[in-house]
Motif scaffolding. Structure first.
Motif, PDB file in Angstrom:
ATOM      1  N   TRP A  72      53.017  -0.440  22.363  1.00  0.00           N
ATOM      2  CA  TRP A  72      51.585  -0.639  22.573  1.00  0.00           C
ATOM      3  C   TRP A  72      51.226  -0.541  24.058  1.00  0.00           C
ATOM      4  CZ3 TRP A  72      51.106  -5.789  19.347  1.00  0.00           C
ATOM      5  CH2 TRP A  72      51.204  -5.493  17.983  1.00  0.00           C
ATOM      6  N   GLY A  73      51.961  -1.272  24.882  1.00  0.00           N
ATOM      7  CA  GLY A  73      51.655  -1.302  26.308  1.00  0.00           C
ATOM      8  C   GLY A  73      52.047  -0.030  27.026  1.00  0.00           C
ATOM      9  N   VAL A  74      53.198   0.532  26.681  1.00  0.00           N
ATOM     10  CA  VAL A  74      53.647   1.774  27.331  1.00  0.00           C
ATOM     11  C   VAL A  74      52.667   2.898  27.028  1.00  0.00           C
ATOM     12  CG1 VAL A  74      55.510   3.460  27.513  1.00  0.00           C
ATOM     13  CG2 VAL A  74      56.051   1.034  27.229  1.00  0.00           C
ATOM     14  N   ILE A 132      55.548   5.622  37.636  1.00  0.00           N
ATOM     15  CA  ILE A 132      54.661   4.720  36.897  1.00  0.00           C
ATOM     16  C   ILE A 132      55.453   3.945  35.844  1.00  0.00           C
ATOM     17  CG2 ILE A 132      52.752   4.676  35.239  1.00  0.00           C
ATOM     18  CD1 ILE A 132      51.548   7.045  36.877  1.00  0.00           C
ATOM     19  N   TYR A 133      56.349   4.623  35.166  1.00  0.00           N
ATOM     20  CA  TYR A 133      57.191   4.003  34.138  1.00  0.00           C
ATOM     21  C   TYR A 133      58.039   2.881  34.725  1.00  0.00           C
ATOM     22  CZ  TYR A 133      61.389   3.911  31.060  1.00  0.00           C
ATOM     23  OH  TYR A 133      62.459   3.552  30.270  1.00  0.00           O
ATOM     24  N   PHE A 134      58.663   3.127  35.859  1.00  0.00           N
ATOM     25  CA  PHE A 134      59.533   2.133  36.481  1.00  0.00           C
ATOM     26  C   PHE A 134      58.757   1.055  37.236  1.00  0.00           C
ATOM     27  CE2 PHE A 134      62.963   5.475  36.298  1.00  0.00           C
ATOM     28  CZ  PHE A 134      63.860   4.726  35.544  1.00  0.00           C
ATOM     29  N   SER A 135      57.511   1.323  37.561  1.00  0.00           N
ATOM     30  CA  SER A 135      56.738   0.390  38.374  1.00  0.00           C
ATOM     31  C   SER A 135      55.857  -0.533  37.553  1.00  0.00           C
ATOM     32  CB  SER A 135      55.873   1.169  39.370  1.00  0.00           C
ATOM     33  OG  SER A 135      55.071   0.293  40.131  1.00  0.00           O
ATOM     34  N   VAL A 136      55.034   0.026  36.664  1.00  0.00           N
ATOM     35  CA  VAL A 136      54.048  -0.799  35.955  1.00  0.00           C
ATOM     36  C   VAL A 136      54.203  -0.819  34.441  1.00  0.00           C
ATOM     37  CG1 VAL A 136      52.354  -0.429  37.781  1.00  0.00           C
ATOM     38  CG2 VAL A 136      52.293   1.028  35.764  1.00  0.00           C
ATOM     39  N   ALA A 137      54.875   0.169  33.847  1.00  0.00           N
ATOM     40  CA  ALA A 137      54.929   0.244  32.386  1.00  0.00           C
ATOM     41  C   ALA A 137      55.902  -0.750  31.776  1.00  0.00           C
ATOM     42  CB  ALA A 137      55.282   1.664  31.932  1.00  0.00           C
ATOM     43  N   ILE A 224      47.595  -2.363  32.885  1.00  0.00           N
ATOM     44  CA  ILE A 224      46.501  -1.415  33.179  1.00  0.00           C
ATOM     45  C   ILE A 224      45.904  -1.736  34.547  1.00  0.00           C
ATOM     46  CG2 ILE A 224      44.347  -0.432  32.351  1.00  0.00           C
ATOM     47  CD1 ILE A 224      46.800   0.007  30.519  1.00  0.00           C
ATOM     48  N   GLU A 225      45.733  -3.021  34.841  1.00  0.00           N
ATOM     49  CA  GLU A 225      45.206  -3.416  36.149  1.00  0.00           C
ATOM     50  C   GLU A 225      46.187  -3.052  37.269  1.00  0.00           C
ATOM     51  OE1 GLU A 225      42.125  -4.516  36.785  1.00  0.00           O
ATOM     52  OE2 GLU A 225      41.840  -4.081  34.659  1.00  0.00           O
ATOM     53  N   ASN A 226      47.474  -3.197  37.007  1.00  0.00           N
ATOM     54  CA  ASN A 226      48.477  -2.818  38.007  1.00  0.00           C
ATOM     55  C   ASN A 226      48.479  -1.317  38.248  1.00  0.00           C
ATOM     56  OD1 ASN A 226      49.382  -5.453  38.399  1.00  0.00           O
ATOM     57  ND2 ASN A 226      50.903  -5.310  36.763  1.00  0.00           N
ATOM     58  N   LEU A 227      48.328  -0.547  37.184  1.00  0.00           N
ATOM     59  CA  LEU A 227      48.246   0.911  37.326  1.00  0.00           C
ATOM     60  C   LEU A 227      47.066   1.288  38.212  1.00  0.00           C
ATOM     61  CD1 LEU A 227      49.103   3.822  36.432  1.00  0.00           C
ATOM     62  CD2 LEU A 227      47.501   3.539  34.516  1.00  0.00           C
ATOM     63  N   LYS A 228      45.934   0.680  37.953  1.00  0.00           N
ATOM     64  CA  LYS A 228      44.722   0.955  38.737  1.00  0.00           C
ATOM     65  C   LYS A 228      44.896   0.567  40.196  1.00  0.00           C
ATOM     66  CE  LYS A 228      39.750  -0.069  38.769  1.00  0.00           C
ATOM     67  NZ  LYS A 228      38.660  -0.812  38.064  1.00  0.00           N
ATOM     68  N   ALA A 229      45.564  -0.556  40.439  1.00  0.00           N
ATOM     69  CA  ALA A 229      45.729  -1.058  41.806  1.00  0.00           C
ATOM     70  C   ALA A 229      46.770  -0.266  42.593  1.00  0.00           C
ATOM     71  CB  ALA A 229      46.111  -2.534  41.773  1.00  0.00           C
ATOM     72  N   LEU A 230      47.896   0.075  41.957  1.00  0.00           N
ATOM     73  CA  LEU A 230      48.991   0.717  42.678  1.00  0.00           C
ATOM     74  C   LEU A 230      48.913   2.240  42.690  1.00  0.00           C
ATOM     75  CD1 LEU A 230      52.063  -1.451  41.596  1.00  0.00           C
ATOM     76  CD2 LEU A 230      50.635  -1.657  43.635  1.00  0.00           C
ATOM     77  N   PHE A 231      48.239   2.800  41.688  1.00  0.00           N
ATOM     78  CA  PHE A 231      48.133   4.266  41.605  1.00  0.00           C
ATOM     79  C   PHE A 231      46.682   4.679  41.398  1.00  0.00           C
ATOM     80  CE2 PHE A 231      52.322   2.968  40.095  1.00  0.00           C
ATOM     81  CZ  PHE A 231      53.163   3.787  40.830  1.00  0.00           C
ATOM     82  N   PRO A 232      45.805   4.329  42.332  1.00  0.00           N
ATOM     83  CA  PRO A 232      44.371   4.606  42.141  1.00  0.00           C
ATOM     84  C   PRO A 232      44.056   6.091  41.980  1.00  0.00           C
ATOM     85  CG  PRO A 232      44.830   3.981  44.419  1.00  0.00           C
ATOM     86  CD  PRO A 232      46.062   3.668  43.632  1.00  0.00           C
ATOM     87  N   ALA A 233      44.806   6.956  42.652  1.00  0.00           N
ATOM     88  CA  ALA A 233      44.543   8.393  42.560  1.00  0.00           C
ATOM     89  C   ALA A 233      44.943   8.962  41.204  1.00  0.00           C
ATOM     90  CB  ALA A 233      45.282   9.137  43.671  1.00  0.00           C
ATOM     91  N   LYS A 234      45.814   8.235  40.486  1.00  0.00           N
ATOM     92  CA  LYS A 234      46.283   8.704  39.185  1.00  0.00           C
ATOM     93  C   LYS A 234      45.630   7.963  38.024  1.00  0.00           C
ATOM     94  CE  LYS A 234      49.078  11.806  40.736  1.00  0.00           C
ATOM     95  NZ  LYS A 234      48.707  13.235  40.543  1.00  0.00           N
ATOM     96  N   PHE A 235      44.811   6.974  38.327  1.00  0.00           N
ATOM     97  CA  PHE A 235      44.205   6.158  37.278  1.00  0.00           C
ATOM     98  C   PHE A 235      42.965   6.803  36.687  1.00  0.00           C
ATOM     99  CE2 PHE A 235      41.177   2.878  35.904  1.00  0.00           C
ATOM    100  CZ  PHE A 235      41.935   2.264  34.914  1.00  0.00           C
ATOM    101  N   SER A 236      42.884   6.824  35.371  1.00  0.00           N
ATOM    102  CA  SER A 236      41.707   7.300  34.662  1.00  0.00           C
ATOM    103  C   SER A 236      41.113   6.146  33.875  1.00  0.00           C
ATOM    104  CB  SER A 236      42.066   8.441  33.708  1.00  0.00           C
ATOM    105  OG  SER A 236      40.952   8.788  32.900  1.00  0.00           O
ATOM    106  N   ALA A 237      39.853   5.864  34.107  1.00  0.00           N
ATOM    107  CA  ALA A 237      39.202   4.763  33.404  1.00  0.00           C
ATOM    108  C   ALA A 237      39.035   5.054  31.923  1.00  0.00           C
ATOM    109  CB  ALA A 237      37.841   4.479  34.040  1.00  0.00           C
ATOM    110  N   ASP A 238      38.971   6.327  31.571  1.00  0.00           N
ATOM    111  CA  ASP A 238      38.799   6.724  30.176  1.00  0.00           C
ATOM    112  C   ASP A 238      40.138   7.167  29.596  1.00  0.00           C
ATOM    113  OD1 ASP A 238      35.974   6.348  30.270  1.00  0.00           O
ATOM    114  OD2 ASP A 238      35.781   8.288  31.272  1.00  0.00           O
ATOM    115  N   PRO A 239      40.712   6.385  28.689  1.00  0.00           N
ATOM    116  CA  PRO A 239      42.026   6.733  28.138  1.00  0.00           C
ATOM    117  C   PRO A 239      41.959   7.906  27.174  1.00  0.00           C
ATOM    118  CG  PRO A 239      41.128   4.828  26.982  1.00  0.00           C
ATOM    119  CD  PRO A 239      40.194   5.125  28.127  1.00  0.00           C
TER     120      PRO A 239
END
Length: 247
Positions: A72-74, A132-137, A224-239
């Motif tokens: 679910w989270g991954v 991303i997998y090793f950092s936030v997933a 999801i919040e960590n992804l947005k914070a650590l990888f802002p250039a790769k974050f998409s608000a719309d999944p």
């Protein structure tokens, strides 16, 4: 702090919202408030360097398969990454006959809960997906469990689809271990991909469809919040959603 395992909340049901909307919302709010006071929660992210080697982006569509605890989270994390075209929850490591949720949950099928990511390497590379997998997933130092979920089906494993992916993944694990970024060894396995079997429809897009579900609130929404914070250039608000893509 009590740990909320999937088995205690919904592991064997196809009706995730069993508490009623009001009850779920109240429980979720309480859990979210409590989780903010724990700095060592399972969903904490790791700030890690990018891989030293990466793929040469020649194609516009490739696939990668990652296992790292509850899918679910991954899935939810990768659905919010720019350049990802689709992210499907499923099973890898076992046979087609045993690729059934209730059977996989027994922990003896060889399957891991996994996510198949279809992506555009010109927008997000395999190495960036790995970061991303090793950092936030997920937490790659946890052997055969992830947070509250225990069993070989929750192991950390990368299923590579070609020799280049295998080289990049193995090199990155060695790089992270050498840098001692986690303080503990990486236990992530790297295996050749044999087959991926999509999970049942009720598991797809679970995080997006059930954002107030207690397990999701405590274990997955912080990712999801960590992804947005650590990888802002790769974050998409719309999944990107599996069920929408099917429609």
């Amino acid at each position: 702090m009590p740990q909320l395992g999937k088995g205690k909340l919904s592991h064997s049901t196809k009706r995730p919202l069993v508490f009623g909307l009001a009850g779920v919302t109240a429980i979720a709010a309480a859990l979210f408030a409590m989780s903010s006071t724990f700095s060592n929660a399972a969903e904490d992210a790791f700030v890690i360097p990018p891989p030293a080697i990466d793929e040469a982006a020649t194609a516009t569509t490739e696939k990668a398969v990652f296992a790292g605890g509850c899918f679910w989270g991954v899935q939810g994390v990768f659905q919010h990454v720019k350049g990802v075209k689709n992210a499907v929850s499923g099973y890898s490591g076992g046979t087609k006959e045993t690729a059934v949720y209730e059977t996989v949950s027994g922990g003896d099928t060889g399957h891991a809960e996994a996510v198949e990511v279809t992506y555009n390497p010109k927008m997000v590379t395999y190495g960036q997906l790995l970061q991303i997998y090793f950092s936030v997933a997920h937490n790659p130092t946890q052997l055969n469990y992830q947070g509250p979920d225990h069993g070989t089906q929750y192991r950390s494993e990368i299923f590579t689809t070609n020799s280049e992916q295998k080289k990049i993944a193995e090199s990155y694990i060695a790089q992270l271990d050498k840098a001692k970024v986690y303080g503990e060894p990486v236990v992530t396995k790297v295996s050749d991909m044999t087959a991926f079997y999509p999970a049942e429809e009720y598991h797809q897009d679970f995080l997006t469809l059930n954002p107030t579900y207690p397990y999701i609130v405590y274990n997955d929404m912080p990712k999801i919040e960590n992804l947005k914070a650590l990888f802002p250039a790769k974050f998409s608000a719309d999944p990107v959603l599996v069920l929408k893509a099917k429609g």
